[in-house]
Write a protein that holds these residues in place. Structure first.
Motif, PDB file in Angstrom:
ATOM      1  N   GLU A   1      -5.546  -1.972  -0.138  1.00 56.82           N
ATOM      2  CA  GLU A   1      -5.881  -1.591   1.665  1.00 56.82           C
ATOM      3  C   GLU A   1      -7.446  -3.049   1.996  1.00 56.82           C
ATOM      4  O   GLU A   1      -7.348  -2.917   3.122  1.00 56.82           O
ATOM      5  CB  GLU A   1      -6.671  -0.610   1.322  1.00 56.82           C
ATOM      6  CG  GLU A   1      -5.080   0.355   1.557  1.00 56.82           C
ATOM      7  CD  GLU A   1      -5.637   1.859   1.460  1.00 56.82           C
ATOM      8  OE1 GLU A   1      -6.396   2.162   1.213  1.00 56.82           O
ATOM      9  OE2 GLU A   1      -4.907   2.987   2.067  1.00 56.82           O
TER      10      GLU A   1
ATOM     11  N   VAL B   1       0.971  -1.107  -0.042  1.00 51.39           N
ATOM     12  CA  VAL B   1      -0.149   0.042   0.047  1.00 51.39           C
ATOM     13  C   VAL B   1       0.680   0.762   0.045  1.00 51.39           C
ATOM     14  O   VAL B   1       0.347   2.073  -1.084  1.00 51.39           O
ATOM     15  CB  VAL B   1      -0.938  -0.110   1.191  1.00 51.39           C
ATOM     16  CG1 VAL B   1      -1.396   1.222   0.853  1.00 51.39           C
ATOM     17  CG2 VAL B   1      -2.279  -1.139   0.781  1.00 51.39           C
TER      18      VAL B   1
ATOM     19  N   ARG C   1       0.437   4.062  -3.218  1.00 48.67           N
ATOM     20  CA  ARG C   1       0.560   5.575  -3.047  1.00 48.67           C
ATOM     21  C   ARG C   1       2.064   6.741  -3.373  1.00 48.67           C
ATOM     22  O   ARG C   1       2.113   6.784  -4.068  1.00 48.67           O
ATOM     23  CB  ARG C   1       0.600   5.697  -1.142  1.00 48.67           C
ATOM     24  CG  ARG C   1      -1.085   5.711  -0.624  1.00 48.67           C
ATOM     25  CD  ARG C   1      -1.226   5.537   0.827  1.00 48.67           C
ATOM     26  NE  ARG C   1      -2.274   4.717   0.977  1.00 48.67           N
ATOM     27  CZ  ARG C   1      -2.627   5.055   1.835  1.00 48.67           C
ATOM     28  NH1 ARG C   1      -1.508   4.525   3.387  1.00 48.67           N
ATOM     29  NH2 ARG C   1      -3.594   3.757   3.162  1.00 48.67           N
TER      30      ARG C   1
ATOM     31  N   ALA D   1      -3.268   1.056  -4.758  1.00 44.23           N
ATOM     32  CA  ALA D   1      -3.712   1.248  -3.115  1.00 44.23           C
ATOM     33  C   ALA D   1      -4.387   0.617  -2.451  1.00 44.23           C
ATOM     34  O   ALA D   1      -5.078  -0.082  -1.359  1.00 44.23           O
ATOM     35  CB  ALA D   1      -3.401   2.478  -3.236  1.00 44.23           C
TER      36      ALA D   1
END
Length: 170
Positions: free
Chosen positions: A132, A116, A120, A128
């Motif tokens: 997540e 993640v 980003r 991402a």
């Protein structure tokens, strides 16, 4: 930035292999959990979740313009089989499997946190977001195992003291 994107793709291939390893390991466990219905149900549920997670990882790879590694995936599946068979002759296999599953969930959580953060870093909000989702599911499974390990252990010990088959079926 291209170098970081390549690194993310490589780590995603590792994650895909990791999820396939988890499927193999969990499927083998379901074959031997007849005396532990709560764990059996949760492991079966998590097999389906893990397959969806692998699909999300593949989607992330496709968004980055690449695909999975059949070599890494194959090795992961072999390792998953070996791990699930490693405790087959231990009478306390079910407890050891619970401990290992909890540790493996923590390993997956750490991997998804890294993935993640890397997604980003390259500015890919969709990758991402997908990762997540996997992270959230792994955290949920880890929390379930953590809260259920005492009961699993208690059931195992009660069956053992009662002279019942405490181990998982063979």
């Amino acid at each position: 930035m291209a170098e970081i994107k390549d690194t993310l793709a490589d780590w995603l291939r590792d994650a895909y292999a990791m999820e396939n390893q988890a499927v193999e390991m969990l499927e083998r466990q379901t074959e031997r959990l007849e005396h532990y219905p709560d764990m059996l149900a949760k492991v079966r549920e998590h097999v389906a979740v893990t397959r969806r997670q692998a699909d999300r990882v593949r989607e992330c790879l496709q968004r980055l313009g690449t695909d999975t590694s059949s070599i890494k995936t194959g090795i992961g599946m072999l390792i998953g089989n070996a791990q699930s068979l490693s405790g087959i002759f231990a009478s306390d296999e079910v407890v050891k499997a619970g401990i290992f599953n909890y540790a493996f969930e923590q390993f997956e959580i750490a991997n998804y946190r890294v993935l993640v953060a890397t997604a980003r870093q390259i500015g890919d909000a969709e990758v991402a977001r997908l990762l997540e989702e996997n992270l959230r599911e792994e955290e949920e499974m880890a929390a379930w195992i953590e809260s259920n390990l005492p009961q699993l252990t208690q059931t195992y010990l009660q069956r053992k003291m009662a002279g019942q088959h405490a181990e998982a079926k063979r």
